[in-house]
Scaffold this active site. Structure first.
Site, short mmCIF file in Angstrom:
data_model
loop_
_atom_site.label_atom_id
_atom_site.label_comp_id
_atom_site.label_asym_id
_atom_site.label_seq_id
_atom_site.Cartn_x
_atom_site.Cartn_y
_atom_site.Cartn_z
N GLU A 190 -23.99 73.65 49.87
CA GLU A 190 -23.82 73.81 51.31
C GLU A 190 -22.50 74.47 51.70
O GLU A 190 -22.45 75.21 52.68
CB GLU A 190 -23.90 72.43 52.00
CG GLU A 190 -25.29 71.86 52.09
CD GLU A 190 -26.11 72.49 53.21
OE1 GLU A 190 -25.62 73.43 53.87
OE2 GLU A 190 -27.26 72.07 53.41
N SER A 243 -43.61 10.91 49.85
CA SER A 243 -42.81 9.91 49.13
C SER A 243 -41.40 10.37 48.79
O SER A 243 -40.69 9.68 48.06
CB SER A 243 -43.53 9.52 47.83
OG SER A 243 -44.78 8.93 48.10
#
Length: 689
Positions: A82, A342
């Site tokens: 770029e 339980s």
């Protein structure tokens, strides 16, 4: 004459450009670097690894990122393709502009752009729909201004965060996750080349819509990089042959329920760091999903893993598949109110251990009994006769647990749990009763896990935390049980029957099943971690045959295996703990006789004088370490409220309950006294070590 005309034309052109530039500069105003960029809110694990990102309010996936978060090869490829003079120019590259103009003039169309990365950043900060000469000039001016305000590194970071990648994907990190499903730290050559190519034409090169065009663009980047010696020929050939993605992937969504809760209370764009361990979380989410699918249609699973020392939640699986509507995936089942079955029985026994009413080797009857109209039965519809307390708890027998609960009092059990930071929820208009011991109250998996963490911590509760930045409540929670009582609980529970093919004796655990097979539970701990598991249907419907021992316990043991090396054995017995066979115990501890207990006769209790039940006269109290924890106090008989004194100094006043705490006792001998509402007194002399 031509010379003068040329000079005049050049002068006019320069003046025109200068006038245009000055006019553009006047209209541009200040550099928009103060513009707030809204990033996605991120929730991370304890090491900063992404658990779940959230889309921004304007509908974009825009994740914060810098060049430090990206593979250096990608940065080199981006600059080479770029803007190869990025580190040399001042925002505008004259050579690139002249090259682009010459190529356009000779080819009749644009061959390459002349924009630098800085000019592209200017365009991303101030998008302009038109591409006129004036717009291009404005872009160049902005680039020059940006270069004077920011470093090259800052400019590059802005590009990496804002570059468009098609649709609502912005920034290299978001693109890497969306197209490759991974962070951009370890991109392949082909993946890097695709991410370099996409921002030039993000909508026409989207691999999820135009895969062939995307591949062609990627390969052009690879060819150029090969010619520039950024990648060698072998790398170029391999990268060009690599299969490109043809669609977008889902963003990470680990610990989705925790992430959603934290994101709702966070500022937009914030990064919320949790206590979650990402790899463990992912592993247990897979475990929860696989086991739920095997158990049955509509069944879901919730799992918690907690560090005993810190109270930090290392894994929080709130359900089975966040988007699974059949299993109500978006409901956090770890925070749903359920019947615990339980699983509260160990705390019943813990009170009795602490009060000196029973010992693990105490004999207790498992026979038919009736409490008014209530005649409890065991899960297997049978009675086992005379058994030890150890066997009664390991086998989760109901009748012995209710005999002991009747002795210590269900209201006292609830008060003790409440003092430790956990409040049970009773049915509407119901008071504490024996049913609490068999699941007749509501509790959340998070709270149940916190209670078992307290057992693992020798009785000292700690607030659970889901964020590393959590500030703990300055008021400490009151001790659940004394260390000896919690050790006895753990010593019993580590001998509970294990699931098939599981190795026993390494963790203390308890299972539970609620009435009607609606909830299956398993909670266990070793010296380092506590894990809690819930299995059931989110709508509370019955799942016949799903019980804690068969459905939840195997998940619990598998979860412990997946923790890995972060394990520790259960601790040794505290000093002074009585370890003996039944016939070696004191006579009052050899057999539990509920009808002989003063507290059973509640109607006449207030008429009898007070008596200190704990600590008994002559007792030796071993403190746990140097922190001088609270000592549990208990009185039988007498009329409330009670006042407790240590060597004549009040330590608890106007206590309507029959238990209290002696905070921060000093070492040495002490004389404990309790005075009831009628002025009657009881004393006990103890030694604190």
């Amino acid at each position: 004459m031509r010379l003068y005309a040329g000079l005049l034309f050049g002068l006019l052109a320069v003046n025109a450009v200068g006038f245009t530039a000055s006019e553009v500069l006047r209209r541009l105003g200040p550099v928009p670097l103060g513009k707030a960029i809204t990033y996605s809110t991120l929730v991370t694990d304890r090491d900063g690894r992404l658990l779940r990102p959230f889309i921004t309010k304007d509908g974009y996936w825009r994740l914060p990122v810098t060049s430090k978060d990206i593979d250096p090869r990608f940065i080199a490829m981006l600059i080479a393709y770029e803007d190869k003079r990025f580190y040399a120019h001042a925002g505008v590259d004259p050579k690139a502009l002249l090259r682009a103009a010459w190529q356009a003039a000779t080819h009749g169309h644009v061959v390459s752009g002349g924009s630098t990365l800085t000019m592209q950043v200017a365009r991303l900060l101030e998008p302009r729909p038109a591409r006129s000469f004036t717009d291009k000039l404005a872009e160049m001016i902005r680039a020059l201004q940006i270069e004077r305000r920011l470093t090259k590194q800052q400019i590059l970071d802005l590009y990496l965060a804002l570059a468009p990648y098609g649709g609502n994907i912005e920034g290299t990190r978001a693109a890497s996750l969306a197209y490759f499903g991974k962070e951009p730290r370890r991109l392949s050559t082909a993946e890097s080349a695709l991410l370099v190519a996409l921002p030039q034409a993000p909508e026409t090169r989207r691999p999820d819509r135009f895969p062939k065009i995307a591949v062609a663009a990627r390969n052009r980047v690879i060819t150029l990089l090969n010619s520039a010696s950024i990648v060698n020929s072998d790398q170029a050939v391999a990268a060009s042959a690599e299969v490109a993605p043809k669609g977008r992937l889902a963003f990470p969504m680990l610990a989705a329920h925790v992430a959603e809760r934290l994101a709702k209370q966070a500022q937009p764009g914030a990064v919320e760091q949790t206590t979650i361990a990402r790899n463990l979380q992912a592993s247990l989410e897979t475990l929860a999903r696989d086991r739920a699918l095997l158990i049955g249609s509509g069944v879901a699973t919730a799992i918690l893993v907690i560090d005993n020392e810190t109270g930090e939640v290392r894994a929080h699986v709130g359900g089975t598949g966040y988007f699974d509507t059949l299993r109500a995936g978006q409901m956090d089942l770890a925070n749903a109110l359920r019947s615990p079955g339980s699983t509260l029985k160990p705390f019943i026994y813990g009170l009795a251990f602490e009060d000196g009413l029973i010992h693990p080797e105490t004999l207790i009857d498992d026979r038919a009994v009736r409490y008014g109209a209530y005649a409890p039965e065991n899960f297997d519809d049978s009675f086992h006769g005379t058994v030890t307390v150890r066997t009664a708890l390991q086998q989760s027998l109901n009748v012995p647990a209710l005999q002991i609960l009747n002795a210590v009092g269900p209201d006292r059990l609830m008060a003790r749990l409440n003092n430790a930071g956990v409040k049970l929820v009773l049915p509407q208009n119901a008071g504490p009763g024996l049913a609490v011991g068999l699941g007749g109250a509501g509790i959340r998996l998070t709270d149940l896990a916190a209670l078992y963490v307290a057992l693992a911590r020798k009785g000292q509760p700690i607030q659970l935390s889901w964020q590393l930045s959590d500030e703990r409540n300055a008021k400490p929670l009151r001790r659940l049980f004394e260390p000896t009582a919690t050790w006895m609980i753990g010593d019993v529970l580590k001998g509970a029957p294990t699931p098939q093919n599981a190795i026993g004796g390494q963790i203390a655990f308890k299972t539970g099943t609620s009435y009607g097979y609606r909830d299956a539970w398993a909670v266990g701990y070793d010296g380092a971690n506590t894990i809690a598991v819930w299995v059931g249907r989110p709508d509370g419907a019955s799942v016949p045959g799903v019980v804690g021992r068969l459905a939840a316990a195997p998940i619990l043991f598998e979860a412990f295996q997946r923790i890995g090396a972060n394990r520790a054995p259960l601790g040794p017995a505290p000093p002074g703990t009585v370890i003996a066979r039944t016939n070696e115990l004191p006579a009052n501890l050899q057999r539990f006789r509920p009808n002989a207990l003063p507290e059973v006769a509640t109607a006449s209790q207030g008429e009898s004088p007070p008596a200190i039940a704990f600590p008994p006269d002559g007792a030796r109290i071993d403190l746990d370490g140097d922190s001088a924890p609270a000592v549990s106090l208990k009185v039988n008989g007498g009329t409330p409220p009670f006042t407790w004194l240590a060597d004549g100094v009040p330590i608890a006043e106007r206590e309507f309950r029959r238990d209290a705490f002696w905070d921060q006792p000093s070492h040495g001998f002490a004389r404990l006294s309790v005075i009831d509402a009628k002025g009657k007194t009881a004393t006990a002399r103890v030694r604190v070590e």
